[in-house]
Design an enzyme around this catalytic site. Structure first.
Site, short mmCIF file in Angstrom:
data_model
loop_
_atom_site.label_atom_id
_atom_site.label_comp_id
_atom_site.label_asym_id
_atom_site.label_seq_id
_atom_site.Cartn_x
_atom_site.Cartn_y
_atom_site.Cartn_z
N ILE A 1 0.83 -1.22 0.00
CA ILE A 1 0.00 0.00 0.00
C ILE A 1 0.86 1.26 0.00
O ILE A 1 0.41 2.32 -0.45
CB ILE A 1 -0.99 -0.01 1.17
N GLY B 1 3.57 -4.17 10.75
CA GLY B 1 2.63 -4.33 9.65
C GLY B 1 2.48 -3.11 8.76
O GLY B 1 3.46 -2.43 8.42
N VAL B 2 1.23 -2.80 8.42
CA VAL B 2 0.96 -1.62 7.56
C VAL B 2 1.43 -0.35 8.26
O VAL B 2 2.06 0.52 7.66
CB VAL B 2 -0.56 -1.49 7.31
N ASP B 3 1.17 -0.26 9.55
CA ASP B 3 1.53 0.93 10.34
C ASP B 3 3.03 1.19 10.21
O ASP B 3 3.47 2.30 9.89
CB ASP B 3 1.17 0.65 11.81
N SER C 1 -7.33 -4.94 10.45
CA SER C 1 -7.52 -5.93 11.52
C SER C 1 -7.17 -7.36 11.13
O SER C 1 -7.26 -8.26 11.97
CB SER C 1 -8.96 -5.92 12.07
N GLY D 1 -4.31 -8.70 10.34
CA GLY D 1 -2.94 -9.13 10.67
C GLY D 1 -2.83 -9.37 12.16
O GLY D 1 -3.46 -10.28 12.71
N TYR E 1 -4.19 -8.01 14.53
CA TYR E 1 -5.46 -7.98 15.29
C TYR E 1 -6.32 -9.22 15.06
O TYR E 1 -7.43 -9.32 15.59
CB TYR E 1 -6.22 -6.69 14.99
N1 APR Z 1 0.70 -3.06 2.31
C1 APR Z 1 -0.54 -3.61 2.33
N2 APR Z 1 -0.95 -4.48 3.27
C2 APR Z 1 -0.06 -4.82 4.24
C3 APR Z 1 1.26 -4.28 4.30
C4 APR Z 1 1.61 -3.36 3.27
N3 APR Z 1 2.84 -2.80 3.23
N4 APR Z 1 1.90 -4.81 5.39
C5 APR Z 1 1.02 -5.65 5.98
N5 APR Z 1 -0.15 -5.66 5.28
C6 APR Z 1 -1.38 -6.43 5.55
C7 APR Z 1 -1.27 -7.63 6.44
O1 APR Z 1 -0.83 -8.77 5.69
C8 APR Z 1 -2.71 -7.78 6.91
O2 APR Z 1 -3.46 -8.47 5.92
O3 APR Z 1 -2.26 -5.56 6.24
C9 APR Z 1 -3.22 -6.33 6.96
C10 APR Z 1 -3.36 -5.73 8.36
O4 APR Z 1 -2.32 -6.23 9.17
P1 APR Z 1 -1.63 -5.32 10.32
O5 APR Z 1 -0.74 -4.33 9.69
O6 APR Z 1 -1.05 -6.27 11.31
O7 APR Z 1 -2.83 -4.50 10.97
P2 APR Z 1 -3.93 -4.95 12.04
O8 APR Z 1 -4.22 -6.40 11.97
O9 APR Z 1 -5.05 -3.97 11.84
O10 APR Z 1 -3.20 -4.69 13.44
C11 APR Z 1 -2.95 -3.36 13.81
O11 APR Z 1 -0.66 -3.81 14.28
O12 APR Z 1 1.15 -2.79 13.34
C12 APR Z 1 0.34 -2.79 14.45
O13 APR Z 1 0.35 -0.52 15.21
C13 APR Z 1 -0.45 -1.51 14.59
O14 APR Z 1 -1.22 -2.06 16.79
C14 APR Z 1 -1.61 -1.98 15.42
C15 APR Z 1 -1.88 -3.37 14.88
#
Ligand code: APR
Length: 177
Positions: free
Chosen positions: A18, A39-41, A125, A127, A129
């Protein structure tokens, strides 16, 4: 690539990172402290640079199911919309679904308020979560169907899946053409 039209919005789904997607607004899967993470964050803060976190620090956090914007730093976007999805709770699946839907709905409302014409979403959520992909996909398509017709200025929504598992789950749940 998968594409569906909902209201006046074209919803496309792609596989990729993304942080490389060109959209007016990129949605971040944040935590309620808006403190950055993995992760995405982590990817968004790494690629976007420190300005994003500096702005986050002034927002006073974000409730689960809500969404707050910042600039996009060095990302090929104008805004990052930080939303907080629920930590999936199998004992309270309805509550989790309501909060996940709210995260997408609020992100669309904020994007529209900003004047964004295109919005890119990761699988919020799904990943860390722990939201099961198939269940999340049902909630997302249902929320888009309910929300987008009320936001005709949003011309494009991009669902950006990082891996094939997510892509396949969201494809299976997509509305028939
Ligand atoms: N681009 C697109 N999608 C991504 C990327 C990226 N660069 N990196 C990871 N993902 C996908 C993961 O494979 C998953 O399918 O994004 C989705 C969400 O995963 P997470 O990033 O773990 O987010 P989430 O499950 O909402 O958990 C949020 O994780 O990183 C911490 O600070 C964040 O505490 C929060 C929690």
């Amino acid at each position: 690539m998968l594409a569906r039209t909902i209201g006046r919005t074209v919803v496309e789904m792609i596989q990729g990172d993304i942080t490389t997607v060109k959209a007016d607004a990129v949605v971040n899967a944040a935590n309620s402290a808006l403190a950055g993470g993995g992760g995405v964050d982590g990817a968004i803060h790494r690629a976007g640079g420190p300005d994003i976190l500096a702005e986050c620090r002034r927002l006073g956090g974000c409730a689960t199911g809500d969404a707050k914007p910042t600039s996009a730093g060095r990302l090929p976007a104008r805004w990052v919309i930080h939303t907080v999805g629920p930590v999936y709770n199998p004992l309270r699946a309805e509550e989790s679904a309501r909060l996940l839907g709210s995260a997408y709905r609020r992100s669309i409302e904020v994007a529209d308020q900003l004047g964004a014409r295109s919005v890119a979403f990761p699988a919020i959520s799904c990943g860390v979560y722990g939201y099961p992909l198939a269940d999340a996909a049902d909630v997302v398509w249902e929320t888009l169907a309910q929300t987008l017709p009320g936001h005709p200025n949003i011309e494009k929504v991009l669902l950006v899946q990082f891996n094939m598992h997510a892509y396949d789950a969201y494809e299976a749940a997509a509305p028939t053409e």
